[in-house]
Design an enzyme around this catalytic site. Sequence first.
Site, PDB file in Angstrom:
ATOM      1  N   VAL A 105      21.330   6.249  -0.182  1.00  0.00           N
ATOM      2  CA  VAL A 105      20.924   5.976   0.474  1.00  0.00           C
ATOM      3  C   VAL A 105      20.794   4.470   0.732  1.00  0.00           C
ATOM      4  O   VAL A 105      19.830   4.263   1.280  1.00  0.00           O
ATOM      5  CB  VAL A 105      19.152   6.821  -0.376  1.00  0.00           C
ATOM      6  CG1 VAL A 105      19.037   7.709  -0.769  1.00  0.00           C
ATOM      7  CG2 VAL A 105      19.193   5.550  -1.403  1.00  0.00           C
ATOM      8  N   ASP A 106      21.135   3.797   0.568  1.00  0.00           N
ATOM      9  CA  ASP A 106      21.633   2.239   0.174  1.00  0.00           C
ATOM     10  C   ASP A 106      21.816   1.579   2.099  1.00  0.00           C
ATOM     11  O   ASP A 106      21.127   0.446   2.019  1.00  0.00           O
ATOM     12  CB  ASP A 106      21.649   1.274  -1.073  1.00  0.00           C
ATOM     13  CG  ASP A 106      23.518   1.810  -1.069  1.00  0.00           C
ATOM     14  OD1 ASP A 106      23.989   1.951   0.118  1.00  0.00           O
ATOM     15  OD2 ASP A 106      23.534   1.453  -2.096  1.00  0.00           O
ATOM     16  N   HIS A 121      21.831  12.345   0.719  1.00  0.00           N
ATOM     17  CA  HIS A 121      20.363  12.186   0.236  1.00  0.00           C
ATOM     18  C   HIS A 121      19.679  11.184   0.871  1.00  0.00           C
ATOM     19  O   HIS A 121      18.801  10.558   0.531  1.00  0.00           O
ATOM     20  CB  HIS A 121      20.866  11.272  -1.331  1.00  0.00           C
ATOM     21  CG  HIS A 121      21.475  12.794  -1.996  1.00  0.00           C
ATOM     22  ND1 HIS A 121      21.488  11.667  -3.543  1.00  0.00           N
ATOM     23  CD2 HIS A 121      21.287  14.052  -2.024  1.00  0.00           C
ATOM     24  CE1 HIS A 121      22.528  13.364  -4.276  1.00  0.00           C
ATOM     25  NE2 HIS A 121      22.121  14.257  -3.171  1.00  0.00           N
TER      26      HIS A 121
HETATM   27  C1  BJW Z   1      31.622   2.731 -11.204  1.00  0.00           C
HETATM   28  C2  BJW Z   1      31.044   1.471 -11.061  1.00  0.00           C
HETATM   29  C3  BJW Z   1      32.272   0.635 -10.345  1.00  0.00           C
HETATM   30  C4  BJW Z   1      29.697   2.625 -11.984  1.00  0.00           C
HETATM   31  N1  BJW Z   1      32.600   1.242  -9.528  1.00  0.00           N
HETATM   32  N2  BJW Z   1      32.433   3.155 -10.555  1.00  0.00           N
HETATM   33  C5  BJW Z   1      21.214  23.255 -12.617  1.00  0.00           C
HETATM   34  C6  BJW Z   1      22.635  23.228 -12.629  1.00  0.00           C
HETATM   35  C7  BJW Z   1      22.704  23.002 -10.917  1.00  0.00           C
HETATM   36  C8  BJW Z   1      22.097  22.374 -10.084  1.00  0.00           C
HETATM   37  C9  BJW Z   1      20.084  22.037 -10.557  1.00  0.00           C
HETATM   38  C10 BJW Z   1      19.684  22.604 -11.799  1.00  0.00           C
HETATM   39  N3  BJW Z   1      18.884  22.581 -11.557  1.00  0.00           N
HETATM   40  C11 BJW Z   1      18.562  22.089 -10.875  1.00  0.00           C
HETATM   41  C12 BJW Z   1      19.386  21.395  -9.836  1.00  0.00           C
HETATM   42  C13 BJW Z   1      19.487  21.391  -8.437  1.00  0.00           C
HETATM   43  C14 BJW Z   1      19.619  19.662  -8.274  1.00  0.00           C
HETATM   44  C15 BJW Z   1      20.069  18.642  -9.283  1.00  0.00           C
HETATM   45  O1  BJW Z   1      21.865  18.563  -9.698  1.00  0.00           O
HETATM   46  N4  BJW Z   1      19.299  18.616 -10.906  1.00  0.00           N
HETATM   47  C16 BJW Z   1      21.117  18.400 -11.463  1.00  0.00           C
HETATM   48  C17 BJW Z   1      20.776  16.417 -12.159  1.00  0.00           C
HETATM   49  C18 BJW Z   1      21.346  19.394 -12.921  1.00  0.00           C
HETATM   50  N5  BJW Z   1      19.974  19.671  -7.491  1.00  0.00           N
HETATM   51  C19 BJW Z   1      18.253  19.272  -6.426  1.00  0.00           C
HETATM   52  O2  BJW Z   1      17.407  19.343  -6.521  1.00  0.00           O
HETATM   53  C20 BJW Z   1      19.119  19.020  -4.650  1.00  0.00           C
HETATM   54  N6  BJW Z   1      19.064  19.112  -3.907  1.00  0.00           N
HETATM   55  C21 BJW Z   1      18.896  21.032  -4.006  1.00  0.00           C
HETATM   56  O3  BJW Z   1      19.554  21.565  -5.236  1.00  0.00           O
HETATM   57  O4  BJW Z   1      18.039  21.745  -3.136  1.00  0.00           O
HETATM   58  C22 BJW Z   1      18.424  22.805  -3.491  1.00  0.00           C
HETATM   59  C23 BJW Z   1      17.379  23.551  -4.347  1.00  0.00           C
HETATM   60  C24 BJW Z   1      15.638  23.410  -3.099  1.00  0.00           C
HETATM   61  C25 BJW Z   1      15.041  23.503  -3.444  1.00  0.00           C
HETATM   62  C26 BJW Z   1      14.578  24.474  -5.465  1.00  0.00           C
HETATM   63  C27 BJW Z   1      16.168  23.904  -5.764  1.00  0.00           C
HETATM   64  C28 BJW Z   1      17.450  23.618  -5.243  1.00  0.00           C
HETATM   65  C29 BJW Z   1      18.812  17.297  -4.458  1.00  0.00           C
HETATM   66  C30 BJW Z   1      19.449  16.305  -5.368  1.00  0.00           C
HETATM   67  C31 BJW Z   1      18.982  15.304  -4.720  1.00  0.00           C
HETATM   68  C32 BJW Z   1      19.308  14.047  -5.889  1.00  0.00           C
HETATM   69  N7  BJW Z   1      18.567  12.792  -5.507  1.00  0.00           N
HETATM   70  C33 BJW Z   1      18.656  11.517  -5.512  1.00  0.00           C
HETATM   71  C34 BJW Z   1      17.805  10.366  -5.609  1.00  0.00           C
HETATM   72  C35 BJW Z   1      17.681   9.753  -3.794  1.00  0.00           C
HETATM   73  C36 BJW Z   1      16.727   9.234  -4.039  1.00  0.00           C
HETATM   74  C37 BJW Z   1      16.764   7.837  -4.064  1.00  0.00           C
HETATM   75  O5  BJW Z   1      17.499   7.289  -4.482  1.00  0.00           O
HETATM   76  O6  BJW Z   1      15.436   7.695  -4.873  1.00  0.00           O
HETATM   77  O7  BJW Z   1      20.334  11.258  -5.621  1.00  0.00           O
HETATM   78  S1  BJW Z   1      19.015  11.750  -7.980  1.00  0.00           S
HETATM   79  C38 BJW Z   1      20.147  10.210  -7.669  1.00  0.00           C
HETATM   80  O8  BJW Z   1      21.522  11.135  -8.429  1.00  0.00           O
HETATM   81  C39 BJW Z   1      20.441  10.089  -6.323  1.00  0.00           C
HETATM   82  C40 BJW Z   1      22.163   9.686  -6.503  1.00  0.00           C
HETATM   83  O9  BJW Z   1      22.201  10.332  -4.895  1.00  0.00           O
HETATM   84  C41 BJW Z   1      22.300  11.409  -7.369  1.00  0.00           C
HETATM   85  C42 BJW Z   1      23.932  11.284  -8.091  1.00  0.00           C
HETATM   86  O10 BJW Z   1      24.366  10.031  -8.705  1.00  0.00           O
HETATM   87  P1  BJW Z   1      25.338   8.984  -8.648  1.00  0.00           P
HETATM   88  O11 BJW Z   1      25.757   8.543  -7.206  1.00  0.00           O
HETATM   89  O12 BJW Z   1      26.362   9.970  -9.137  1.00  0.00           O
HETATM   90  O13 BJW Z   1      24.790   8.270 -10.219  1.00  0.00           O
HETATM   91  P2  BJW Z   1      25.631   7.471 -10.798  1.00  0.00           P
HETATM   92  O14 BJW Z   1      24.326   6.988 -11.810  1.00  0.00           O
HETATM   93  O15 BJW Z   1      25.173   8.867 -12.090  1.00  0.00           O
HETATM   94  O16 BJW Z   1      26.671   7.779 -11.747  1.00  0.00           O
HETATM   95  C43 BJW Z   1      27.260   6.066 -11.650  1.00  0.00           C
HETATM   96  C44 BJW Z   1      28.573   6.464 -11.493  1.00  0.00           C
HETATM   97  O17 BJW Z   1      29.173   5.295 -10.968  1.00  0.00           O
HETATM   98  C45 BJW Z   1      29.108   6.515 -12.849  1.00  0.00           C
HETATM   99  O18 BJW Z   1      29.918   7.714 -13.434  1.00  0.00           O
HETATM  100  C46 BJW Z   1      29.608   5.280 -13.654  1.00  0.00           C
HETATM  101  O19 BJW Z   1      30.587   5.434 -13.792  1.00  0.00           O
HETATM  102  C47 BJW Z   1      30.374   4.654 -12.339  1.00  0.00           C
HETATM  103  N8  BJW Z   1      30.350   3.650 -12.109  1.00  0.00           N
HETATM  104  N9  BJW Z   1      30.022   1.029 -11.617  1.00  0.00           N
HETATM  105  C48 BJW Z   1      33.472   2.862  -9.803  1.00  0.00           C
HETATM  106  N10 BJW Z   1      32.012  -0.531 -10.098  1.00  0.00           N
END
Ligand code: BJW
Length: 250
Positions: A105-106, A121
């Site tokens: 989101v950055d 997101h």
């Molecule tokens: C490097 C590095 C370097 C470091 N070089 N690499 C059960 C099963 C399946 C799904 C679900 C479930 N229960 C609930 C759900 C749905 C839920 C979900 O997925 N939950 C899971 C966590 C279980 N999803 C949702 O709710 C989504 N909506 C949805 O499903 O709608 C349908 C629905 C509607 C109504 C009811 C139910 C369902 C919405 C998801 C929204 C996610 N929001 C966030 C916050 C955004 C706002 C904010 O920023 O404040 O999005 S959460 C957060 O996680 C953010 C990110 O975009 C997202 C992903 O994280 P990301 O980018 O992968 O970061 P990290 O920290 O996890 O990983 C970083 C990686 O980088 C690591 O691997 C490091 O090793 C690596 N790294 N430095 C290369 N230099």
Amino acid sequence: MSYDIRIQKELINKLADSRKIVVFTGSGVSAESGIPTFRGDDGLWKKFSAHELANFDSFMKNPDLVWEWYQYRRRIINDSKPNAGHRALVELEKYLDVTIVTQNVDNLHQRAGSSRVYELHGNITRNKCTACGKRYDGEIELADNKPPHCECGALVRPDVVWFGENLPEGVYELAEEQCESCDVMLVVGTSGVVYPAALLPSAALSSGAMVVDINIDDSDHQHGRRLFIKGRSGEVLPAIFDEIKRLKEY
Ligand code: BJW
Ligand code: ZN
């Protein structure tokens, strides 16, 4: 280039011949800009509660707290700059058809100059009304640290996607189309645990693309057309760009 020679050759040749590539990014791509990731030991969710801060019901219960957290993160993001990884993806557009699909989101891909970015997101630099949806872009100064209200009277919130919320209308479908029609997908700096975004690499793979994970953490995604390069995105992506440039200008 110090990365695995097999991956290097296979990937670089495939990239150089590709019609279309998708780069799917997560917070790891911005880590080298000083923006914290979410999970892992230094991640935001270690210090702050996702439950309290990243869903709509918690926001309505405690908007002051959620606004304070977003204003804090906005300060970090405003003070940061795109890093070598973001810049390499912009440069890659000179030689390849590149689409970025980001969970971030950055706004850093856009600030770096990438021309086609799908945001799954939302974007932390924007706000929207919780009732009428009116957009409030750019910085908002809080009066007495109180959350802002829309002209319709309802609370204004950051224009990001919280847990349990749908992704912005149509954007997932567009991203999925891109993934299903690309030759190579780079999956950079994401833990791949958040759905539906996490389904995109499999969509690309099932449609015949080569999928390459780039991450500092080990991966078990290494079979068939799915490859893994261990390293920082700010080092691996410029190294890939250099090789493509060399090949294309040879
Ligand atoms: C490097 C590095 C370097 C470091 N070089 N690499 C059960 C099963 C399946 C799904 C679900 C479930 N229960 C609930 C759900 C749905 C839920 C979900 O997925 N939950 C899971 C966590 C279980 N999803 C949702 O709710 C989504 N909506 C949805 O499903 O709608 C349908 C629905 C509607 C109504 C009811 C139910 C369902 C919405 C998801 C929204 C996610 N929001 C966030 C916050 C955004 C706002 C904010 O920023 O404040 O999005 S959460 C957060 O996680 C953010 C990110 O975009 C997202 C992903 O994280 P990301 O980018 O992968 O970061 P990290 O920290 O996890 O990983 C970083 C990686 O980088 C690591 O691997 C490091 O090793 C690596 N790294 N430095 C290369 N230099
Ligand atoms: Zn309104």
